[in-house]
Design a protein around this motif. Sequence first.
Motif, PDB file in Angstrom:
ATOM      1  N   HIS A   1       3.151 -15.178   1.430  1.00  0.00           N
ATOM      2  CA  HIS A   1       3.815 -14.009   2.000  1.00  0.00           C
ATOM      3  C   HIS A   1       3.057 -12.713   1.690  1.00  0.00           C
ATOM      4  CE1 HIS A   1       8.032 -15.703   3.122  1.00  0.00           C
ATOM      5  NE2 HIS A   1       7.034 -16.431   3.573  1.00  0.00           N
ATOM      6  N   GLY A   2       1.881 -12.871   1.079  1.00  0.00           N
ATOM      7  CA  GLY A   2       0.981 -11.729   0.969  1.00  0.00           C
ATOM      8  C   GLY A   2       0.879 -11.070  -0.389  1.00  0.00           C
ATOM      9  N   LYS A   3       1.097 -11.838  -1.447  1.00  0.00           N
ATOM     10  CA  LYS A   3       1.052 -11.243  -2.779  1.00  0.00           C
ATOM     11  C   LYS A   3      -0.363 -10.780  -3.143  1.00  0.00           C
ATOM     12  CE  LYS A   3       3.140 -14.717  -4.958  1.00  0.00           C
ATOM     13  NZ  LYS A   3       3.804 -15.710  -4.087  1.00  0.00           N
ATOM     14  N   SER A   4      -1.356 -11.642  -2.896  1.00  0.00           N
ATOM     15  CA  SER A   4      -2.740 -11.275  -3.236  1.00  0.00           C
ATOM     16  C   SER A   4      -3.177 -10.041  -2.467  1.00  0.00           C
ATOM     17  CB  SER A   4      -3.712 -12.401  -2.891  1.00  0.00           C
ATOM     18  OG  SER A   4      -3.325 -13.571  -3.515  1.00  0.00           O
ATOM     19  N   THR A   5      -2.820 -10.020  -1.197  1.00  0.00           N
ATOM     20  CA  THR A   5      -3.216  -8.889  -0.366  1.00  0.00           C
ATOM     21  C   THR A   5      -2.586  -7.601  -0.893  1.00  0.00           C
ATOM     22  OG1 THR A   5      -3.236 -10.416   1.474  1.00  0.00           O
ATOM     23  CG2 THR A   5      -3.349  -8.085   2.025  1.00  0.00           C
ATOM     24  N   LEU A   6      -1.328  -7.688  -1.287  1.00  0.00           N
ATOM     25  CA  LEU A   6      -0.649  -6.510  -1.798  1.00  0.00           C
ATOM     26  C   LEU A   6      -1.310  -6.014  -3.088  1.00  0.00           C
ATOM     27  CD1 LEU A   6       1.676  -4.461  -1.628  1.00  0.00           C
ATOM     28  CD2 LEU A   6       3.065  -6.036  -2.965  1.00  0.00           C
ATOM     29  N   VAL A   7      -1.676  -6.961  -3.958  1.00  0.00           N
ATOM     30  CA  VAL A   7      -2.331  -6.561  -5.213  1.00  0.00           C
ATOM     31  C   VAL A   7      -3.665  -5.880  -4.902  1.00  0.00           C
ATOM     32  CG1 VAL A   7      -3.352  -7.356  -7.374  1.00  0.00           C
ATOM     33  CG2 VAL A   7      -1.203  -8.344  -6.593  1.00  0.00           C
ATOM     34  N   GLY A   8      -4.446  -6.488  -4.012  1.00  0.00           N
ATOM     35  CA  GLY A   8      -5.740  -5.925  -3.632  1.00  0.00           C
ATOM     36  C   GLY A   8      -5.564  -4.518  -3.084  1.00  0.00           C
ATOM     37  N   ARG A   9      -4.576  -4.355  -2.230  1.00  0.00           N
ATOM     38  CA  ARG A   9      -4.318  -3.063  -1.603  1.00  0.00           C
ATOM     39  C   ARG A   9      -3.870  -2.024  -2.640  1.00  0.00           C
ATOM     40  NH1 ARG A   9      -5.785   0.093   2.405  1.00  0.00           N
ATOM     41  NH2 ARG A   9      -5.567  -1.504   4.012  1.00  0.00           N
ATOM     42  N   LEU A  10      -3.010  -2.438  -3.554  1.00  0.00           N
ATOM     43  CA  LEU A  10      -2.544  -1.520  -4.603  1.00  0.00           C
ATOM     44  C   LEU A  10      -3.718  -1.026  -5.445  1.00  0.00           C
ATOM     45  CD1 LEU A  10       0.744  -3.234  -5.921  1.00  0.00           C
ATOM     46  CD2 LEU A  10       0.575  -0.976  -4.860  1.00  0.00           C
ATOM     47  N   LEU A  11      -4.615  -1.967  -5.796  1.00  0.00           N
ATOM     48  CA  LEU A  11      -5.775  -1.599  -6.608  1.00  0.00           C
ATOM     49  C   LEU A  11      -6.657  -0.616  -5.857  1.00  0.00           C
ATOM     50  CD1 LEU A  11      -6.840  -5.044  -8.133  1.00  0.00           C
ATOM     51  CD2 LEU A  11      -5.631  -3.168  -9.259  1.00  0.00           C
ATOM     52  N   SER A  12      -6.885  -0.927  -4.592  1.00  0.00           N
ATOM     53  CA  SER A  12      -7.777  -0.107  -3.802  1.00  0.00           C
ATOM     54  C   SER A  12      -7.191   1.287  -3.552  1.00  0.00           C
ATOM     55  CB  SER A  12      -8.048  -0.826  -2.485  1.00  0.00           C
ATOM     56  OG  SER A  12      -8.619   0.049  -1.566  1.00  0.00           O
ATOM     57  N   ASP A  13      -5.939   1.332  -3.145  1.00  0.00           N
ATOM     58  CA  ASP A  13      -5.338   2.616  -2.782  1.00  0.00           C
ATOM     59  C   ASP A  13      -5.054   3.519  -3.981  1.00  0.00           C
ATOM     60  OD1 ASP A  13      -5.530   1.650  -0.284  1.00  0.00           O
ATOM     61  OD2 ASP A  13      -3.396   1.739   0.220  1.00  0.00           O
ATOM     62  N   THR A  14      -5.067   2.941  -5.176  1.00  0.00           N
ATOM     63  CA  THR A  14      -4.843   3.782  -6.354  1.00  0.00           C
ATOM     64  C   THR A  14      -6.156   4.080  -7.061  1.00  0.00           C
ATOM     65  OG1 THR A  14      -4.443   1.787  -7.663  1.00  0.00           O
ATOM     66  CG2 THR A  14      -2.500   2.934  -6.839  1.00  0.00           C
ATOM     67  N   GLY A  15      -7.259   3.676  -6.418  1.00  0.00           N
ATOM     68  CA  GLY A  15      -8.573   3.939  -7.015  1.00  0.00           C
ATOM     69  C   GLY A  15      -8.774   3.225  -8.331  1.00  0.00           C
ATOM     70  N   SER A  16      -8.179   2.036  -8.457  1.00  0.00           N
ATOM     71  CA  SER A  16      -8.271   1.321  -9.731  1.00  0.00           C
ATOM     72  C   SER A  16      -9.367   0.264  -9.740  1.00  0.00           C
ATOM     73  CB  SER A  16      -6.928   0.648 -10.047  1.00  0.00           C
ATOM     74  OG  SER A  16      -5.889   1.590 -10.001  1.00  0.00           O
ATOM     75  N   LEU A  17     -10.156   0.227  -8.659  1.00  0.00           N
ATOM     76  CA  LEU A  17     -11.234  -0.765  -8.601  1.00  0.00           C
ATOM     77  C   LEU A  17     -12.499  -0.198  -9.217  1.00  0.00           C
ATOM     78  CD1 LEU A  17     -10.739  -1.947  -4.940  1.00  0.00           C
ATOM     79  CD2 LEU A  17     -10.506  -3.395  -6.957  1.00  0.00           C
ATOM     80  N   PRO A  18     -13.316  -1.069  -9.801  1.00  0.00           N
ATOM     81  CA  PRO A  18     -14.603  -0.590 -10.304  1.00  0.00           C
ATOM     82  C   PRO A  18     -15.415   0.001  -9.149  1.00  0.00           C
ATOM     83  CG  PRO A  18     -14.174  -2.853 -11.002  1.00  0.00           C
ATOM     84  CD  PRO A  18     -13.114  -2.502 -10.018  1.00  0.00           C
ATOM     85  N   ASP A  19     -16.287   0.958  -9.458  1.00  0.00           N
ATOM     86  CA  ASP A  19     -17.096   1.623  -8.431  1.00  0.00           C
ATOM     87  C   ASP A  19     -17.860   0.631  -7.575  1.00  0.00           C
ATOM     88  OD1 ASP A  19     -16.318   4.109  -8.970  1.00  0.00           O
ATOM     89  OD2 ASP A  19     -18.097   4.702 -10.135  1.00  0.00           O
ATOM     90  N   GLY A  20     -17.825   0.847  -6.283  1.00  0.00           N
ATOM     91  CA  GLY A  20     -18.646   0.049  -5.381  1.00  0.00           C
ATOM     92  C   GLY A  20     -18.097  -1.332  -5.069  1.00  0.00           C
ATOM     93  N   LYS A  21     -17.005  -1.672  -5.731  1.00  0.00           N
ATOM     94  CA  LYS A  21     -16.448  -3.013  -5.554  1.00  0.00           C
ATOM     95  C   LYS A  21     -16.011  -3.266  -4.109  1.00  0.00           C
ATOM     96  CE  LYS A  21     -16.183  -5.765  -7.760  1.00  0.00           C
ATOM     97  NZ  LYS A  21     -17.175  -6.850  -7.640  1.00  0.00           N
ATOM     98  N   LEU A  22     -15.314  -2.284  -3.530  1.00  0.00           N
ATOM     99  CA  LEU A  22     -14.778  -2.435  -2.184  1.00  0.00           C
ATOM    100  C   LEU A  22     -15.913  -2.644  -1.177  1.00  0.00           C
ATOM    101  CD1 LEU A  22     -12.090  -2.348  -0.676  1.00  0.00           C
ATOM    102  CD2 LEU A  22     -12.427   0.104  -0.363  1.00  0.00           C
TER     103      LEU A  22
END
Lengths: 267, 606
Positions: free
Chosen positions: B25-46
């Motif tokens: 039902h989209g749990k992984s996608t939601l986590v990925g999106r939360l990380l990305s939209d809050t700028g919590s990903l390491p630089d250049g990861k996206l």
Amino acid sequence: MDHLDHLENQSIYILREAYKNFKDLAMLWSIGKDSTVLVWLARKAFFGHCPIPLVHIDTTFKIPAMIEYRDRVAKEWGLNLVVGKNEKAIAEGMNHTMGRITCCEALKTNGLHAVMEDKKYTGLILGIRRDEEGTRAKERYFSPRNKDFEWDFKDQPPELWDQFKTSFEAGTHIRIHPILQWTELNVWEYIQRENIPIIDLYFSNAEGKRYRSLGCAPCTLPIDSKASTVAEIVEELKTIDTSERSGRAQDQEDTYAMQKLRAKGYM
Amino acid sequence: MTDNGTALSLSNQLMRLVIVGHVDHGKSTLVGRLLSDTGSLPDGKLDFVKEICKRQGKTFEFAFLLDALEEEQEQGITIDTSQIFFKTEKRHYVIIDAPGHKEFLKNMVTGASEAEAALLLIDAKEGVQEQSRRHGYILKLLGLTNVVVVVNKMDLVGYDKDVYNKIREEYNAFLHSLDIKVDEYIPVSAKLGVNIAARKDEMPWYEGPSVLQMLDQFEKKQRLNHLPFRMPVQDVYKFDERRIIAGRVEAGQLKKGDRLIFSPSNKTGVVKSIEAWSVPNQPVTAEASQSIGFTLDEQIFVERGDVATRTDQLPIVSSVFDVNIFWMGKNKLVRDKNYTLKLTTQEAPCQVVEFKKVIDASTLETLVDQDFVAKNDVAELTLRVQRPVAFDLFGEIATTGRFVLVDGYDVCGGGIVTTYTPAIKEDKLRAEVRQRDFNWVKSDIQAQERAYRNGHQSALILITGEAGVGKARLAKKLERTLFDHNHQSYLLDGRNVQLGVSANIEGEQKGESIRRFGEVARLFLDAGHVVISTSNVFNQEDHSDLRLLAEPCPVIEIQVTGVEEPTGNPDMTLSLTEAQNEEASAEKICKYLKEKKILTGHNYSI
């Protein structure tokens, strides 16, 4: 109560559960910051006393300053220290050049095996943390190991409301992880707050290097850092983006190094 | 954070979040999106992951981000998947036991029981599914109230308001039946970032907050300081001259000087000091969720499992109560089998006495006439514990109203105490005993002092068995043997109590005569005696009343029997032949009493 208070109180609760439920209990003390914080927490839990014996697995390759610090603190704090060694492997010349994973397994895992068998411990307290490394993240607070020390990380018991697994089959043992929930930053913030004496190797030396994680001399590298006080380390950790164990060579030996080591009983 | 002026750490505003819902039902996608939209990903990861997708000819998906992180984690470089951190302007969040792992219920429960907030995902296209319901039910049993339902994949249904409303109605009806109130159903597309970090224009008909806005609105769990004081005793330490009673305050507050009562033993004492090591000032108060230790003004026998409370805010003490449970065991939960109940620091064998309602948690269907609970299902049932335990209703004090059930070596079920009706006779008697103990005028001479002089603790010894097996002779011999050893023994014959104390009781008031016998025995026990009785008029039920009345003194039943299987649960049995030899039997009983540390010996004889 702030976040550190919360962590401290929960860790104390776990230590007291371990002490009450396991007659043959020991705590691993690697001399590093995490297990030293653990010893400190035990003294908090037991009102100035540490009634649990501390096991140090000596690989004979430890950085010499670690042994000196160990013996000094053990004396000052009145600790009951048990030193374990895999004498046979050491006599046969085991070292990291025979393969780092092989060496870790022989000198650490099997060294621990020997002490456990000798002392018949059924509960072993360790200072591992979830944020250190992937397989440790999947740990429980009370984590069963079978007769051969193996960890079935794919089928672990449920853990809720601080009701822990305290009954187990004869011959098996339970690993207890009171600071599982802490992060590296929490540990340093706590050291700062409590003024816990930590080994100098963690602080920046004349060459601008410090150890972030401690292990055997041949397999542990310092990082470049100017942080020479606890406060400076706390500040440094807020901006750092490399992993804590990046200086530990055995982790990089294989993609699944830690998973392989830990499934077989490594700390 | 600290008094010495160090910077306030963001970790002080950490909220633990769990994301649950049906598979895909989209749990992984939601986590990925939360990380990305809050700028919590390491630089250049996206960009890195997007580039890989392009090379492999795949459409980029946020779920891949998570996969990429997992790969990195395996190499020991960055983030771990079981604990993913992200932050908003308000605070840090950690997602516990993130998706990607095998979704065992026990893992979900382990993660969710530590969480302060939950996002429950429902796929707009698939609608409410099996795990949507099961997870909803479990969140309720775990007492998690910060729950928001996220209706995901709205892009696949053309952002249709009707689809959203239909799911909302259906799931709300389900939650209502569980008595859960959820304020927000947020329609989103995790894949396209709609209503995740901020509100977007795709669904002008939706006026509520985005997922992140909603999370930031959640309050941190209130500490339980306003509730009645509860501290289950975890252990008692005597490392030095102090005798410290240790435990965690599960609710309420404690002050030095408070008068406490310990249930179920009904001992009382006044807090003399609150102990702590390596603190600038010795504490004089303690509050909920602190692991503490205190000393009392007098040496009373307190042990692990006793629950300390204030004298005017007592917990319930009973051996029978109604619960709601969820079951995770490989073996079914069945009637007439012994399980171990672990409730606060109390541990006792228990059995299911009635299955009131067994529910298939995936459909919420009641399984009629089913008297077992299968793995992953939930049930309402009545438990009987072998000895009384102290607890509260979950709705009143959650931390002392929940428990786990252990089958063999493993925790297999979790549950909450829902209702308790003090209907059973035993509970009424217990309430009386509690009042009596609490108001008892204590002697200045302590029980230990009497025991020291007498060379034994107080105890009630009941000699039971059929008529004519020689109980009376044995009892007399035992009284004499103990007396000859300079012990305080007294043969309390039920007949004598009836002739005097109970002379005004007529006809069928048997319960009353038991009570009077027990109370008389209690006086002798208070005076430090070993009380011996043989009365045949008492049955097994009466014995449990006597035990209750004699508490905390031990009641030892010695049964003289001609058959191998004794009646009930005697502490010791004697064969008919053995009982014939009164002298040897009396010695055997004395030996048993020594083993049980009831006869401790005079200090001058040691």
